[in-house]
Write a protein that holds these residues in place. Sequence first.
Motif, PDB file in Angstrom:
ATOM      1  N   LEU A  42      22.146  21.387  54.316  1.00 35.49           N
ATOM      2  CA  LEU A  42      21.340  20.590  55.326  1.00 35.49           C
ATOM      3  C   LEU A  42      22.233  19.226  55.465  1.00 35.49           C
ATOM      4  O   LEU A  42      22.996  19.110  54.495  1.00 35.49           O
ATOM      5  CB  LEU A  42      19.982  20.292  54.762  1.00 35.49           C
ATOM      6  CG  LEU A  42      18.977  21.561  54.110  1.00 35.49           C
ATOM      7  CD1 LEU A  42      17.693  20.943  53.586  1.00 35.49           C
ATOM      8  CD2 LEU A  42      18.853  22.437  55.370  1.00 35.49           C
ATOM      9  N   VAL A  43      21.854  18.763  56.500  1.00 35.53           N
ATOM     10  CA  VAL A  43      22.578  17.320  56.586  1.00 35.53           C
ATOM     11  C   VAL A  43      21.636  16.344  56.381  1.00 35.53           C
ATOM     12  O   VAL A  43      20.496  16.365  57.187  1.00 35.53           O
ATOM     13  CB  VAL A  43      23.442  17.302  57.895  1.00 35.53           C
ATOM     14  CG1 VAL A  43      24.566  18.196  57.647  1.00 35.53           C
ATOM     15  CG2 VAL A  43      22.614  17.558  58.979  1.00 35.53           C
ATOM     16  N   LYS A  44      21.852  15.175  55.880  1.00 36.01           N
ATOM     17  CA  LYS A  44      20.924  13.893  55.840  1.00 36.01           C
ATOM     18  C   LYS A  44      21.785  12.744  56.589  1.00 36.01           C
ATOM     19  O   LYS A  44      22.977  12.732  56.340  1.00 36.01           O
ATOM     20  CB  LYS A  44      20.691  13.366  54.473  1.00 36.01           C
ATOM     21  CG  LYS A  44      19.620  13.983  53.764  1.00 36.01           C
ATOM     22  CD  LYS A  44      19.617  13.692  52.395  1.00 36.01           C
ATOM     23  CE  LYS A  44      17.987  13.090  51.942  1.00 36.01           C
ATOM     24  NZ  LYS A  44      18.089  12.532  50.515  1.00 36.01           N
ATOM     25  N   GLY A  45      20.969  11.965  57.044  1.00 31.40           N
ATOM     26  CA  GLY A  45      21.423  10.873  57.838  1.00 31.40           C
ATOM     27  C   GLY A  45      20.716   9.486  57.022  1.00 31.40           C
ATOM     28  O   GLY A  45      20.075   9.893  56.221  1.00 31.40           O
ATOM     29  N   GLU A  46      20.786   8.360  57.750  1.00 33.59           N
ATOM     30  CA  GLU A  46      20.165   7.217  57.205  1.00 33.59           C
ATOM     31  C   GLU A  46      18.814   7.155  56.953  1.00 33.59           C
ATOM     32  O   GLU A  46      18.199   6.766  56.151  1.00 33.59           O
ATOM     33  CB  GLU A  46      20.762   6.207  57.741  1.00 33.59           C
ATOM     34  CG  GLU A  46      22.449   5.560  57.767  1.00 33.59           C
ATOM     35  CD  GLU A  46      22.504   4.431  58.391  1.00 33.59           C
ATOM     36  OE1 GLU A  46      21.653   3.691  59.139  1.00 33.59           O
ATOM     37  OE2 GLU A  46      23.784   4.135  58.682  1.00 33.59           O
ATOM     38  N   GLU A  47      18.190   7.974  57.891  1.00 33.06           N
ATOM     39  CA  GLU A  47      16.775   8.264  57.985  1.00 33.06           C
ATOM     40  C   GLU A  47      16.097   9.477  57.447  1.00 33.06           C
ATOM     41  O   GLU A  47      14.964   9.755  57.656  1.00 33.06           O
ATOM     42  CB  GLU A  47      16.123   8.041  59.321  1.00 33.06           C
ATOM     43  CG  GLU A  47      16.543   6.651  59.762  1.00 33.06           C
ATOM     44  CD  GLU A  47      16.162   6.279  61.521  1.00 33.06           C
ATOM     45  OE1 GLU A  47      14.968   6.971  61.839  1.00 33.06           O
ATOM     46  OE2 GLU A  47      16.857   5.460  62.103  1.00 33.06           O
ATOM     47  N   THR A  79      27.974   9.799  60.842  1.00 34.59           N
ATOM     48  CA  THR A  79      28.155   9.770  59.375  1.00 34.59           C
ATOM     49  C   THR A  79      26.747  10.491  58.862  1.00 34.59           C
ATOM     50  O   THR A  79      25.901  10.150  58.776  1.00 34.59           O
ATOM     51  CB  THR A  79      28.287   8.315  58.845  1.00 34.59           C
ATOM     52  OG1 THR A  79      29.494   7.624  59.521  1.00 34.59           O
ATOM     53  CG2 THR A  79      28.546   8.436  57.568  1.00 34.59           C
ATOM     54  N   LEU A  80      27.233  11.711  58.604  1.00 34.90           N
ATOM     55  CA  LEU A  80      26.216  12.527  57.564  1.00 34.90           C
ATOM     56  C   LEU A  80      26.642  13.076  56.340  1.00 34.90           C
ATOM     57  O   LEU A  80      27.794  13.044  56.054  1.00 34.90           O
ATOM     58  CB  LEU A  80      25.826  13.756  58.627  1.00 34.90           C
ATOM     59  CG  LEU A  80      25.407  13.503  59.810  1.00 34.90           C
ATOM     60  CD1 LEU A  80      25.109  14.604  60.591  1.00 34.90           C
ATOM     61  CD2 LEU A  80      24.036  12.692  59.956  1.00 34.90           C
ATOM     62  N   THR A  81      25.568  13.255  55.603  1.00 28.74           N
ATOM     63  CA  THR A  81      25.820  13.813  53.820  1.00 28.74           C
ATOM     64  C   THR A  81      25.509  15.149  53.877  1.00 28.74           C
ATOM     65  O   THR A  81      24.110  15.428  54.418  1.00 28.74           O
ATOM     66  CB  THR A  81      25.407  12.677  53.091  1.00 28.74           C
ATOM     67  OG1 THR A  81      25.520  11.488  53.502  1.00 28.74           O
ATOM     68  CG2 THR A  81      25.484  13.293  51.633  1.00 28.74           C
ATOM     69  N   ALA A  82      26.202  15.972  53.444  1.00 26.17           N
ATOM     70  CA  ALA A  82      25.895  17.487  52.997  1.00 26.17           C
ATOM     71  C   ALA A  82      24.952  17.441  51.903  1.00 26.17           C
ATOM     72  O   ALA A  82      25.253  16.892  50.843  1.00 26.17           O
ATOM     73  CB  ALA A  82      27.183  18.316  52.902  1.00 26.17           C
ATOM     74  N   GLU A  83      23.656  18.270  52.017  1.00 25.18           N
ATOM     75  CA  GLU A  83      22.935  17.995  50.986  1.00 25.18           C
ATOM     76  C   GLU A  83      22.515  19.703  50.561  1.00 25.18           C
ATOM     77  O   GLU A  83      22.194  20.231  51.536  1.00 25.18           O
ATOM     78  CB  GLU A  83      21.546  17.433  51.356  1.00 25.18           C
ATOM     79  CG  GLU A  83      20.673  17.383  50.337  1.00 25.18           C
ATOM     80  CD  GLU A  83      20.541  16.223  49.390  1.00 25.18           C
ATOM     81  OE1 GLU A  83      20.018  16.262  48.376  1.00 25.18           O
ATOM     82  OE2 GLU A  83      21.546  15.184  50.009  1.00 25.18           O
TER      83      GLU A  83
END
Length: 133
Positions: A42-47, A79-83
């Motif tokens: 999944l992807v995570k953003g700041e929120e 800017t996203l983070t893979a989770e």
Amino acid sequence: MFPDTVSETLPEIVQSQAASLTPEERTALFLQYSTKAQSVWLVKGEEGFVMFENDGAVVLPVWPHKDLINTWEVAAHTTLTAEEVALDTFLETWLPGMAANNTHVCVFPLTSDDAGIIMTASELADSLQEETK
């Protein structure tokens, strides 16, 4: 094309080939590789986890491998983070909760014109469980 074994990274040629698949082929790839790797991405953003709206439904995008997230036009421009989420956790916690909230799933989206296959959380749970048999 796609590795037969679970791989930490995917060569760019494999990423390009995966991105050229039809939505149906990407869904099949997702089911096969996620059950082999025992995880989904999944992807995570700041929120929090990134979701989008489609025809009034809230949708969570998912991928079979972290390197394929970059094929999604949204991820490529933000800017996203893979989770990583363990498949057991996804099946036992995420999908039932999403079904209760009427949240849908989008498998391996690419662009707004090629968003991939959108299904209910229950449909994806059934497909993943069928793949593991």
